[in-house]
Write an enzyme that holds these catalytic residues in place. Sequence first.
Site, PDB file in Angstrom:
ATOM      1  N   GLY A  70    -139.425 -19.732 -23.616  1.00  0.00           N
ATOM      2  CA  GLY A  70    -138.169 -19.564 -22.887  1.00  0.00           C
ATOM      3  C   GLY A  70    -138.418 -19.471 -21.395  1.00  0.00           C
ATOM      4  O   GLY A  70    -139.455 -18.970 -20.949  1.00  0.00           O
ATOM      5  N   ILE A  71    -137.486 -19.973 -20.631  1.00  0.00           N
ATOM      6  CA  ILE A  71    -137.587 -19.889 -19.175  1.00  0.00           C
ATOM      7  C   ILE A  71    -136.901 -18.604 -18.743  1.00  0.00           C
ATOM      8  O   ILE A  71    -135.699 -18.436 -18.921  1.00  0.00           O
ATOM      9  CB  ILE A  71    -136.930 -21.112 -18.507  1.00  0.00           C
ATOM     10  CG1 ILE A  71    -137.613 -22.384 -18.984  1.00  0.00           C
ATOM     11  CG2 ILE A  71    -136.984 -20.990 -16.995  1.00  0.00           C
ATOM     12  CD1 ILE A  71    -136.899 -23.648 -18.582  1.00  0.00           C
ATOM     13  N   HIS A  72    -137.679 -17.699 -18.178  1.00  0.00           N
ATOM     14  CA  HIS A  72    -137.191 -16.365 -17.826  1.00  0.00           C
ATOM     15  C   HIS A  72    -136.948 -16.280 -16.331  1.00  0.00           C
ATOM     16  O   HIS A  72    -137.734 -16.803 -15.563  1.00  0.00           O
ATOM     17  CB  HIS A  72    -138.222 -15.323 -18.256  1.00  0.00           C
ATOM     18  CG  HIS A  72    -137.768 -13.928 -18.064  1.00  0.00           C
ATOM     19  ND1 HIS A  72    -136.803 -13.350 -18.870  1.00  0.00           N
ATOM     20  CD2 HIS A  72    -138.110 -12.996 -17.158  1.00  0.00           C
ATOM     21  CE1 HIS A  72    -136.612 -12.109 -18.473  1.00  0.00           C
ATOM     22  NE2 HIS A  72    -137.378 -11.881 -17.434  1.00  0.00           N
ATOM     23  N   PRO A  73    -135.935 -15.673 -15.863  1.00  0.00           N
ATOM     24  CA  PRO A  73    -134.863 -15.016 -16.600  1.00  0.00           C
ATOM     25  C   PRO A  73    -133.633 -15.912 -16.679  1.00  0.00           C
ATOM     26  O   PRO A  73    -132.918 -16.068 -15.701  1.00  0.00           O
ATOM     27  CB  PRO A  73    -134.581 -13.784 -15.761  1.00  0.00           C
ATOM     28  CG  PRO A  73    -134.805 -14.250 -14.347  1.00  0.00           C
ATOM     29  CD  PRO A  73    -135.872 -15.315 -14.435  1.00  0.00           C
ATOM     30  N   GLU A  77    -132.745 -18.800 -22.601  1.00  0.00           N
ATOM     31  CA  GLU A  77    -133.970 -18.434 -23.318  1.00  0.00           C
ATOM     32  C   GLU A  77    -133.693 -17.672 -24.598  1.00  0.00           C
ATOM     33  O   GLU A  77    -134.515 -17.648 -25.507  1.00  0.00           O
ATOM     34  CB  GLU A  77    -134.928 -17.646 -22.418  1.00  0.00           C
ATOM     35  CG  GLU A  77    -134.550 -16.197 -22.212  1.00  0.00           C
ATOM     36  CD  GLU A  77    -135.539 -15.443 -21.353  1.00  0.00           C
ATOM     37  OE1 GLU A  77    -136.741 -15.404 -21.681  1.00  0.00           O
ATOM     38  OE2 GLU A  77    -135.111 -14.886 -20.335  1.00  0.00           O
TER      39      GLU A  77
END
Length: 109
Positions: A70-73, A77
């Site tokens: 997941g691409i945080h933030p 995600e």
Amino acid sequence: MAETHANFRPLKATLSGLPDRVFMKLIVCAKTNKVLGLNMCGEDSPEIVQGFAVAIKAGLTKEDFDSTVGIHPTTAEEFVTMRTPTRKIREHPPAEGKTDHDVKAAAGV
């Protein structure tokens, strides 16, 4: 079918003090583990859902989603961090007033 859902306050809302919330749901075939669809209500949902539509159309499975970083933030995600089904849906619920045992007995199972 199985579904996994999340109802949460995104980090962007938490940091800004806004009361915004997001609801997300993945719908997965219990037999094949193929992702059949997803729902989302919240900010940026049209853009996020459109991005995942390609993956669903391509036939990705729940394992494919789970193995994606997941691409945080980001709110998006959450779709790749939903690990545990929250509800399983049967194709044919028992007839009203009958238990699973009664239905199976009547069917000779």
